[in-house]
Design an enzyme around this catalytic site. Sequence first.
Site, PDB file in Angstrom:
ATOM      1  CE  LYS A  22      65.357  27.472  75.318  1.00  0.00           C
ATOM      2  NZ  LYS A  22      64.672  26.569  76.269  1.00  0.00           N
TER       3      LYS A  22
ATOM      4  CB  SER B 200      60.938  27.754  76.309  1.00  0.00           C
ATOM      5  OG  SER B 200      61.979  26.962  76.824  1.00  0.00           O
TER       6      SER B 200
ATOM      7  CB  SER C 165      61.576  23.886  77.386  1.00  0.00           C
ATOM      8  OG  SER C 165      60.621  24.805  77.831  1.00  0.00           O
TER       9      SER C 165
HETATM   10  N1  GLN Z   1      56.401  25.513  79.708  1.00  0.00           N
HETATM   11  C1  GLN Z   1      57.006  25.382  80.992  1.00  0.00           C
HETATM   12  C2  GLN Z   1      57.151  26.750  81.618  1.00  0.00           C
HETATM   13  O1  GLN Z   1      56.690  27.666  81.050  1.00  0.00           O
HETATM   14  C3  GLN Z   1      58.334  24.692  80.876  1.00  0.00           C
HETATM   15  C4  GLN Z   1      59.375  25.581  80.291  1.00  0.00           C
HETATM   16  C5  GLN Z   1      60.715  24.913  80.202  1.00  0.00           C
HETATM   17  O2  GLN Z   1      60.838  23.697  80.259  1.00  0.00           O
HETATM   18  N2  GLN Z   1      61.731  25.744  80.115  1.00  0.00           N
HETATM   19  O3  GLN Z   1      57.704  26.929  82.653  1.00  0.00           O
END
Ligand code: GLN
Length: 499
Positions: free
Chosen positions: A80, A155, A179
Amino acid sequence: MTAELTNLTASEARRRLDRREVSALELTEAHLTRIERLEPHLHAFITVTAEGARAQAREADRRIAAGESAALTGIPVALKDILCTVDAPTTAASNILRGYQSPYDATVVRRLREQGAVFVGKTNTDEFAMGSSTENSAFFVTRNPWDLSRVPGGSSGGSAAAVAAGEAPLALGSDTGGSIRQPAGFCGVVGLKPTYGRVSRYGLLAFASSLDQIGPFARSVTDVALLLAAISGHDPCDATSVALPVPDYAAALERDIRGMRIGIPREYQVEGMDPEVARTVRDALAELERLGAELVEVSLPHTTYALATYYIIAPAEASANLARYDGVKYGLSIQEETLLDAYLQTRGQGFGPEVKRRIMLGTYALSSGYYDAYYVKAQKVRTLIKRDFDQAFEQVDVIASPTSPTVAFGIGERVDDPIQMYLADIFTIPANMAGLPGIAVPCGFAHGLPVSLQLVGRAFDEVTLLQVAYAYEQATAWHTQRPPLDALLADAPSGGDEG
Ligand code: GLN
């Protein structure tokens, strides 16, 4: 031949590499070819590091020939693009870090490098990991390999899509509120968020430091276990990483789950739950029962507040963490007459709308006069959420739920409605709030798209999670399903030797 190589799991590839049936270079070339053909359609990668991968593969072949191979020597891995690497830009999919070159490797990257893994590239993400669809990337949207009109989740959507599409057998992501698990679920692969403290966060661009964890994606539970073992363990560079021994996760997978107690939280019947997803997950639970596990209803009364609490704590921490992007130390730097104007222009142009929303939410929650009402209160509720889990784990070994309330949604469907977007993580956020490990496992299809079962375990008990997931995987064939990408490969310009 090459299509077959890109379908191998990492553990199958390991066997073939060690028997010299395939070289690391051949394995790497097969993946690079597939990446080249699929990327115009999928956009899972921000940077493909073909030359670096070839050099690592040659070095891996040398190690294998010398009888010095480790578990991941010669295995392609996607990273990532929020993990620092010395040999490729690290952008967090943000304009503020476009082209940024880190002077050091993240600890997880260093560990994989030492094992001789092959890095094929850096994957797309929501900007600074803020989002659930990869649509918040400042660069482009990644497509779901099962249906190119849909999001891969987020994400870590690029990592999930890359693994699902056979662009790499393994990938790393980060999980602050879901994410890893949510995109794994949307793309039909396995994803694991380790216990907070299991994996070093050193070199992970920080979003919310009390919640962030790095974890593995793969197409099998065994592979997730292999990658987890490779990245886990204490790191003097991250004071929150713990000094517990790292189990040989892959060797511990086989276990009869008869008599194991699996908790089903009463509160997880949420509004907006897709009935087809609910039915598919119920079937998965019935399968676990057939394998001899006992399903026990548990109560996690404070999970109702988990999402609201998360959207105080995560933005509060983000607003502090992102203060460092000031145009002086890293990345984008817009020069102005005054320092204040330089800050305003750099941050104003460098950050995208969701990141700005989080900074504003967080700054507000931390400002004097509101700090007690929002931030302190959220921390107290967080403790209550954690206590709910502590109590539930007095009765059960793992807790099961859907990973997400729906299957992958359409690109553009939720971008104008942050609340709808935030709801995609309703089942995953509680584990982050409590610091607990969670795994997402493919458990069927609804509307023709992957559905995922989430298992949450006790702190540092990834072994039990992996055992239940493995038993389920062995009893079902969902993990062997592949997205329909042949048509894309067939009309690729350089097609010919792929079948
Ligand atoms: N979707 C969640 C957010 O927008 C979690 C994102 C994540 O786990 N990095 O914060």
